[in-house]
Design a protein around this motif. Structure first.
Motif, PDB file in Angstrom:
ATOM      1  N   GLU A   1       4.836 -40.682 -73.277  1.00 21.56           N
ATOM      2  CA  GLU A   1       3.919 -39.586 -73.512  1.00 21.56           C
ATOM      3  C   GLU A   1       3.847 -39.331 -75.011  1.00 21.56           C
ATOM      4  O   GLU A   1       4.341 -40.121 -75.807  1.00 21.56           O
ATOM      5  N   THR A   2       3.203 -38.248 -75.412  1.00 22.92           N
ATOM      6  CA  THR A   2       3.184 -37.932 -76.834  1.00 22.92           C
ATOM      7  C   THR A   2       4.538 -37.375 -77.245  1.00 22.92           C
ATOM      8  O   THR A   2       5.391 -37.065 -76.398  1.00 22.92           O
TER       9      THR A   2
ATOM     10  N   ARG B   1       0.604 -29.262 -76.078  1.00 28.78           N
ATOM     11  CA  ARG B   1      -0.207 -30.458 -76.295  1.00 28.78           C
ATOM     12  C   ARG B   1      -1.695 -30.146 -76.116  1.00 28.78           C
ATOM     13  O   ARG B   1      -2.057 -29.271 -75.326  1.00 28.78           O
TER      14      ARG B   1
ATOM     15  N   PHE C   1      -0.399 -41.818 -70.043  1.00 26.35           N
ATOM     16  CA  PHE C   1      -1.121 -41.794 -71.313  1.00 26.35           C
ATOM     17  C   PHE C   1      -1.561 -43.217 -71.671  1.00 26.35           C
ATOM     18  O   PHE C   1      -1.030 -44.202 -71.136  1.00 26.35           O
TER      19      PHE C   1
ATOM     20  N   GLN D   1      -6.623 -47.574 -71.561  1.00 25.09           N
ATOM     21  CA  GLN D   1      -6.781 -46.175 -71.174  1.00 25.09           C
ATOM     22  C   GLN D   1      -6.853 -46.138 -69.658  1.00 25.09           C
ATOM     23  O   GLN D   1      -7.873 -46.473 -69.062  1.00 25.09           O
TER      24      GLN D   1
ATOM     25  N   ALA E   1      -1.710 -35.558 -69.639  1.00 27.66           N
ATOM     26  CA  ALA E   1      -2.285 -36.865 -69.952  1.00 27.66           C
ATOM     27  C   ALA E   1      -3.804 -36.725 -69.994  1.00 27.66           C
ATOM     28  O   ALA E   1      -4.369 -35.828 -69.354  1.00 27.66           O
ATOM     29  N   PRO E   2      -4.503 -37.567 -70.761  1.00 25.56           N
ATOM     30  CA  PRO E   2      -5.966 -37.484 -70.782  1.00 25.56           C
ATOM     31  C   PRO E   2      -6.560 -37.593 -69.382  1.00 25.56           C
ATOM     32  O   PRO E   2      -6.174 -38.460 -68.598  1.00 25.56           O
TER      33      PRO E   2
ATOM     34  N   VAL F   1      -3.442 -40.472 -79.814  1.00 31.90           N
ATOM     35  CA  VAL F   1      -2.158 -40.970 -79.297  1.00 31.90           C
ATOM     36  C   VAL F   1      -1.535 -41.956 -80.274  1.00 31.90           C
ATOM     37  O   VAL F   1      -0.319 -41.980 -80.471  1.00 31.90           O
TER      38      VAL F   1
ATOM     39  N   ASN G   1       0.465 -38.768 -82.853  1.00 32.05           N
ATOM     40  CA  ASN G   1       1.226 -38.639 -81.617  1.00 32.05           C
ATOM     41  C   ASN G   1       2.099 -37.394 -81.568  1.00 32.05           C
ATOM     42  O   ASN G   1       2.388 -36.871 -80.494  1.00 32.05           O
TER      43      ASN G   1
END
Length: 437
Positions: A55-56, A64, A216, A244, A302-303, A349, A353
């Protein structure tokens, strides 16, 4: 009851296509470096490499930014602009920094208005390749070799660049038709031609009811932890190439799966999300989207992607559009929700990040989501030409039919261009116009 089913074409199974799908996949895996099973942090460091499942670096998910992607597949048409895109991207819906929300458009060749493509690119939207032909036989895509993927993916990128007057380096993403993975053949072609990312790979394990633990974006330097619902997936290493993931959503067909009697079914694209309701309306759609958003927003952030074809809005389905628009207006009331193109999400990302949402807001014009990042695109000229007419187009996919093209009268280099002598297609994506590179 009202049921909206997937708009995915059925594959036409022929002996030739089945043979092709069997014979072209394994050899490429033997010609490339198989990805190592273990991704070690010391060998995989940003901005070039990120292990799948990471993850970030922002420890508390509540700090986030929540990235949301809007993507639209296939032709970019005047009809979609007039009836949908112009309303969504009117400037009324903003990101937390005051910039307009923006999308990613995965384009195919037929019926695309390249002058509109240019206009939206200038506004900060991302244009990406979705193949030239978009053939409906899924076995064609499953069995395509490296050269075939290159003709489709890179050919479409050349076409976008040439006729929409967009420098090719801005066109970095790809999505395969019908989300049909092409294994190492597909990823070799994309990596070889310096694409930055793919967004075709669906995931149920990191989406659907587990969307609160979403995956992610990551690079394919090492083996992935992502599940592979649509074979074939790649086995080899593609250093620096991003994936992605397309995280499955939950639709509104409650109880269809006896294992989850209180839930709907998984769907990768909105077109495939089934709505079972006696009297569905805009609120039904908004609530379906909101339950998925709440899951990811209250999870690891997450996106989240709303992936679709504009056809989901057409005709009597205007309540789809109304609910979709209501949803976007609602979630952007939050000061940590960003609706940005996929390439900007990956840039965050990769290069930002450890940046919290507060950090992004403090960056101003230096943020990866800032309007300043595309301000210079206004200097790229298009100068739309009158429609180009092709009276009798005949190739493998089009048989003695008339076609029109709306193109820019300027090349990506700024030089003037006329209508192509031939209708652009496979093996000739620019129809004889140059530089076609």
């Amino acid at each position: 009851m009202h049921m909206i089913s997937a708009l995915l074409g059925l594959a036409v199974l022929t002996p030739a296509s089945l043979a092709l799908s069997v014979t072209t996949q394994t050899p490429e895996a033997n010609n490339c470096t198989v990805a190592s099973s273990e991704c070690k942090a010391e060998q995989c460091q940003l901005p070039e490499c990120l292990c799948s499942g990471n993850e970030t670096s922002v420890p508390d998910p509540k700090n986030r930014p929540q990235i949301v992607y809007l993507t639209y597949d296939d032709a970019f048409t005047q009809y979609s602009h007039d009836n949908f895109y112009e309303k969504i991207f009117s400037g009324d819906i903003k990101n937390p920094d005051g910039c307009d929300i923006r999308a990613t458009h995965f384009l195919t060749a037929q019926y695309t208005d390249f002058t509109l493509v240019h206009d939206y690119w200038v506004k900060g939207h991302e244009m990406a390749s979705h193949s030239i032909t978009h053939r409906t036989n899924q076995n064609y895509w499953k069995g395509l070799n490296v050269d075939g993927w290159e003709l489709e993916a890179e050919g479409m990128r050349k076409m976008i660049s040439q006729f929409a007057a967009i420098p090719k380096e801005y066109i970095t993403g790809f999505r395969s038709p019908f989300l049909q993975m092409g294994g190492d053949e597909m990823f070799t072609a994309l990596h070889k031609n310096n694409f930055k990312y793919d967004c075709s790979w669906v995931s149920r394990d990191f989406g659907y009811l587990d969307l609160d633990n979403g995956m992610f974006p990551y690079t394919l330097d090492f083996q992935t932890a992502q599940d592979c619902p649509i074979l074939p997936c790649p086995e080899c290493s593609y250093p620096g190439f991003w994936v992605q993931p397309m995280l499955d959503l939950e639709d509104n067909w409650i109880g269809a799966d006896p294992n989850h009697p209180d839930n709907g079914m998984p769907c990768s694209m909105l077109d495939g999300c089934i709505i079972m309701d006696e009297n569905p309306d805009r609120t039904t759609v908004k609530n379906m989207l909101m339950k998925n958003f709440d899951r990811v927003y209250n999870g690891n952030r997450a996106p989240m992607g709303l992936y679709m074809h504009a056809g989901w809005f057409y005709g009597e389905l205007s309540w789809h559009f109304d609910g979709y628009l209501d949803f976007l207006q609602d979630i952007t009331k939050n000061d940590d929700v960003w609706i940005v193109p996929i390439n900007e999400g990956i840039d965050y990302v990769s290069n930002y990040n450890n940046a919290s949402n507060a950090d992004l807001l403090a960056m101003g014009d230096d943020s990866p989501f800032s309007c300043a990042g595309f301000e210079d695109r206004k200097n790229q000229l298009c100068e739309a030409k009158p429609p180009c007419r092709f009276e009798n187009v005949t190739n493998e996919d089009i048989h003695n039919q008339e076609r029109y093209m709306h193109i820019c009268g300027r090349k990506p280099t700024g030089q003037k261009q006329g209508c192509p002598k031939e209708y652009p297609w496979l093996n000739n994506p620019c129809g004889g116009n140059s530089p076609c590179s």
